[in-house]
Design an enzyme around this catalytic site. Structure first.
Site, PDB file in Angstrom:
ATOM      1  N   GLN A   1      18.135  10.321 -65.852  1.00  0.00           N
ATOM      2  CA  GLN A   1      18.959   9.610 -64.863  1.00  0.00           C
ATOM      3  C   GLN A   1      18.181   8.451 -64.285  1.00  0.00           C
ATOM      4  OE1 GLN A   1      21.101  12.796 -62.211  1.00  0.00           O
ATOM      5  NE2 GLN A   1      19.324  13.755 -63.142  1.00  0.00           N
TER       6      GLN A   1
ATOM      7  N   ILE B   1      16.184   4.946 -63.813  1.00  0.00           N
ATOM      8  CA  ILE B   1      16.422   3.573 -64.234  1.00  0.00           C
ATOM      9  C   ILE B   1      15.112   2.798 -64.272  1.00  0.00           C
ATOM     10  CG2 ILE B   1      18.814   3.504 -63.448  1.00  0.00           C
ATOM     11  CD1 ILE B   1      17.921   2.377 -60.813  1.00  0.00           C
ATOM     12  N   ASP B   2      13.995   3.519 -64.126  1.00  0.00           N
ATOM     13  CA  ASP B   2      12.697   2.838 -64.072  1.00  0.00           C
ATOM     14  C   ASP B   2      12.118   2.552 -65.463  1.00  0.00           C
ATOM     15  OD1 ASP B   2      11.724   5.375 -64.871  1.00  0.00           O
ATOM     16  OD2 ASP B   2      11.215   5.938 -62.812  1.00  0.00           O
TER      17      ASP B   2
ATOM     18  N   HIS C   1      22.062   6.689 -66.560  1.00  0.00           N
ATOM     19  CA  HIS C   1      22.466   5.756 -65.509  1.00  0.00           C
ATOM     20  C   HIS C   1      22.000   4.335 -65.810  1.00  0.00           C
ATOM     21  CE1 HIS C   1      22.873   9.362 -62.515  1.00  0.00           C
ATOM     22  NE2 HIS C   1      23.866   9.293 -63.372  1.00  0.00           N
TER      23      HIS C   1
ATOM     24  N   SER D   1      11.086  21.823 -60.419  1.00  0.00           N
ATOM     25  CA  SER D   1      11.264  20.878 -59.325  1.00  0.00           C
ATOM     26  C   SER D   1      10.659  21.447 -58.055  1.00  0.00           C
ATOM     27  CB  SER D   1      12.753  20.586 -59.116  1.00  0.00           C
ATOM     28  OG  SER D   1      12.929  19.605 -58.121  1.00  0.00           O
TER      29      SER D   1
ATOM     30  N   CYS E   1       6.060  18.805 -60.338  1.00  0.00           N
ATOM     31  CA  CYS E   1       6.335  18.893 -61.779  1.00  0.00           C
ATOM     32  C   CYS E   1       5.110  18.545 -62.624  1.00  0.00           C
ATOM     33  CB  CYS E   1       7.548  18.055 -62.163  1.00  0.00           C
ATOM     34  SG  CYS E   1       7.446  16.318 -61.725  1.00  0.00           S
TER      35      CYS E   1
HETATM   36  P1  OAD Z   1      17.175  13.218 -56.164  1.00  0.00           P
HETATM   37  O1  OAD Z   1      16.373  12.469 -55.158  1.00  0.00           O
HETATM   38  O2  OAD Z   1      18.545  13.617 -55.793  1.00  0.00           O
HETATM   39  O3  OAD Z   1      16.392  14.545 -56.586  1.00  0.00           O
HETATM   40  C1  OAD Z   1      15.020  14.534 -56.905  1.00  0.00           C
HETATM   41  C2  OAD Z   1      14.532  15.954 -57.004  1.00  0.00           C
HETATM   42  O4  OAD Z   1      13.189  15.946 -57.457  1.00  0.00           O
HETATM   43  C3  OAD Z   1      14.553  16.698 -55.675  1.00  0.00           C
HETATM   44  O5  OAD Z   1      15.000  18.005 -55.910  1.00  0.00           O
HETATM   45  C4  OAD Z   1      13.074  16.696 -55.244  1.00  0.00           C
HETATM   46  O6  OAD Z   1      12.726  17.841 -54.508  1.00  0.00           O
HETATM   47  C5  OAD Z   1      12.385  16.723 -56.593  1.00  0.00           C
HETATM   48  N1  OAD Z   1      11.038  16.121 -56.598  1.00  0.00           N
HETATM   49  C6  OAD Z   1      10.601  14.984 -56.029  1.00  0.00           C
HETATM   50  N2  OAD Z   1       9.311  14.744 -56.337  1.00  0.00           N
HETATM   51  C7  OAD Z   1       8.898  15.772 -57.132  1.00  0.00           C
HETATM   52  C8  OAD Z   1       7.677  16.119 -57.784  1.00  0.00           C
HETATM   53  N3  OAD Z   1       6.599  15.331 -57.711  1.00  0.00           N
HETATM   54  N4  OAD Z   1       7.636  17.257 -58.504  1.00  0.00           N
HETATM   55  C9  OAD Z   1       8.736  18.059 -58.604  1.00  0.00           C
HETATM   56  N5  OAD Z   1       9.909  17.777 -58.028  1.00  0.00           N
HETATM   57  C10 OAD Z   1      10.002  16.648 -57.303  1.00  0.00           C
HETATM   58  O7  OAD Z   1      17.148  12.344 -57.490  1.00  0.00           O
HETATM   59  P2  OAD Z   1      18.065  12.499 -58.808  1.00  0.00           P
HETATM   60  O8  OAD Z   1      18.484  13.912 -58.981  1.00  0.00           O
HETATM   61  O9  OAD Z   1      17.358  11.846 -59.919  1.00  0.00           O
HETATM   62  O10 OAD Z   1      21.924   7.339 -59.361  1.00  0.00           O
HETATM   63  O11 OAD Z   1      19.317  11.640 -58.386  1.00  0.00           O
HETATM   64  C11 OAD Z   1      20.379  11.461 -59.315  1.00  0.00           C
HETATM   65  C12 OAD Z   1      21.045  10.113 -59.157  1.00  0.00           C
HETATM   66  O12 OAD Z   1      21.405   9.911 -57.799  1.00  0.00           O
HETATM   67  C13 OAD Z   1      20.145   8.945 -59.458  1.00  0.00           C
HETATM   68  O13 OAD Z   1      20.090   8.648 -60.841  1.00  0.00           O
HETATM   69  C14 OAD Z   1      20.742   7.815 -58.683  1.00  0.00           C
HETATM   70  C15 OAD Z   1      21.106   8.555 -57.432  1.00  0.00           C
HETATM   71  O14 OAD Z   1      22.184   8.064 -56.739  1.00  0.00           O
HETATM   72  C16 OAD Z   1      22.252   6.033 -59.265  1.00  0.00           C
HETATM   73  O15 OAD Z   1      21.559   5.252 -58.686  1.00  0.00           O
HETATM   74  C17 OAD Z   1      23.483   5.637 -59.941  1.00  0.00           C
END
Ligand code: OAD
Ligand code: ZN
Length: 311
Positions: free
Chosen positions: A111, A113-114, A131, A271, A288
């Protein structure tokens, strides 16, 4: 989706990893946070917690296509903060590349975009950027496409990038004798502009070039066709292990991927935060980078720059 009772421990996860031949890796923003790139929904560090100053009713509106069409400046005011810059990658990206090297990576559905997977050497053919990405940008008016980095300077300066193809057409039209074209006249008839000096400016269609929008999938836009076709038409039949890493699984349709796969395919969740709406067979909660490093250590695999767990 009921849990598969035979899998529980980290050693079960290691065994599954070693035996698997076709792994789906589903990733989110959590795999890039160790590089200093914020995720979206973490309470104090996520991008959405930092957007109060924009005065939106929901911070997700920065990625809403209807809001973008109305006022692209909202997105471009934060775009520089999510622009991929350096050629670095995390141990978790390295882990995906390692699975690829071993011929075990069926598809990495990301997901993110980086585009950092590419820095680690994950091949485009083994990935679906669900995405989209900043790799290309498209004019909202005429669909003209450019390489993403053609608009990076504008983004870095906080400017709204405009379409060069639209601009060129406008400049060429301006050289033609008719100049501005009538859109409509107050009495509904086409008249010569000179006869109508009292008329409202709005009666004229003042041409402006379209805005260049990075090809990231906004809320309200469709995911790339490859997402559904590859998942349902190909991967669903082949996958023998699913690893979900660093995503809150809050955004459909990606959040539905685990449920689309046959229930006898084991699913591992890695996670910091557990998800409550989906049951995984094995939850490996924590950083992770640390978790994948430990998995590789136990598997006897040589991961590039592994993370040693903090005390
Ligand atoms: P989220 O910010 O919703 O979720 C990130 C998850 O990773 C959370 O559960 C954090 O606890 C976990 N996390 C963060 N850092 C971590 C680490 N170092 N080790 C383990 N876990 C870690 O991000 P996404 O699920 O990617 O879409 O969000 C999905 C979509 O929502 C994105 O692609 C974006 C956003 O709106 C668009 O921009 C269209
Ligand atoms: Zn254009």
């Amino acid at each position: 989706r009921p849990k598969l009772p035979q899998y529980n421990s980290i050693d079960d996860a290691v065994k599954l990893l070693k035996e698997a031949k076709n792994i789906i890796v589903l990733t989110g923003a959590g795999i890039s946070t160790s590089l200093g790139i914020p995720d979206f929904r973490s309470k104090d560090t996520g991008l959405y917690s930092k957007l109060a100053h924009l005065g939106l009713s929901d911070p997700q509106e920065v990625f809403d296509i209807h809001v973008f069409r109305e006022d692209p400046s909202i997105f471009f005011s934060i775009a520089k903060d999510i622009l991929p810059t350096e050629k670095k990658f995390s141990p978790t990206h390295g882990f995906i590349k390692l699975l690829q090297d071993q011929g075990k990576l069926l598809t990495n559905y990301t997901q993110n975009i980086d585009n950092i997977e590419a820095n680690a050497g994950v091949l485009a053919e083994n990935m679906v950027q669900c995405h989209g990405s900043f790799a290309t940008a498209t004019c909202v008016k005429c669909d003209f496409k450019v390489a993403g980095d053609a608009i990076f300077n504008d983004i870095k300066e906080g400017k709204i990038p405009e379409c060069s193809a639209c601009r060129q057409r406008i400049d060429e039209d301006a050289l033609k004798p008719q100049g501005l074209k009538r859109k409509r006249s107050s009495n509904g008839n086409q008249k010569d502009r000179k006869d109508d000096e009292s008329s409202d400016e709005d009666d004229y269609d003042i041409p402006t070039p379209g805005v260049m929008k990075p090809d990231i999938t906004f809320f309200g836009e469709d995911l790339p066709d490859e997402f559904g076709s590859r998942l349902v038409g190909h991967d669903r039949q082949l996958a023998d292990l699913v690893i979900v890493i660093g995503t809150s699984l809050k955004v459909a349709p990606v959040a539905e991927v685990p449920g689309v796969l046959p229930r006898d395919v084991p699913q591992i969740y890695i996670s910091r935060t557990p998800v409550s709406h989906t049951d995984f067979d094995i939850d490996l909660l924590g950083d992770c980078d640390v978790v994948v490093s430990e998995l590789c250590r136990r598997a006897g695999w040589n991961l590039q720059h592994p993370m040693i767990p903090p005390d």
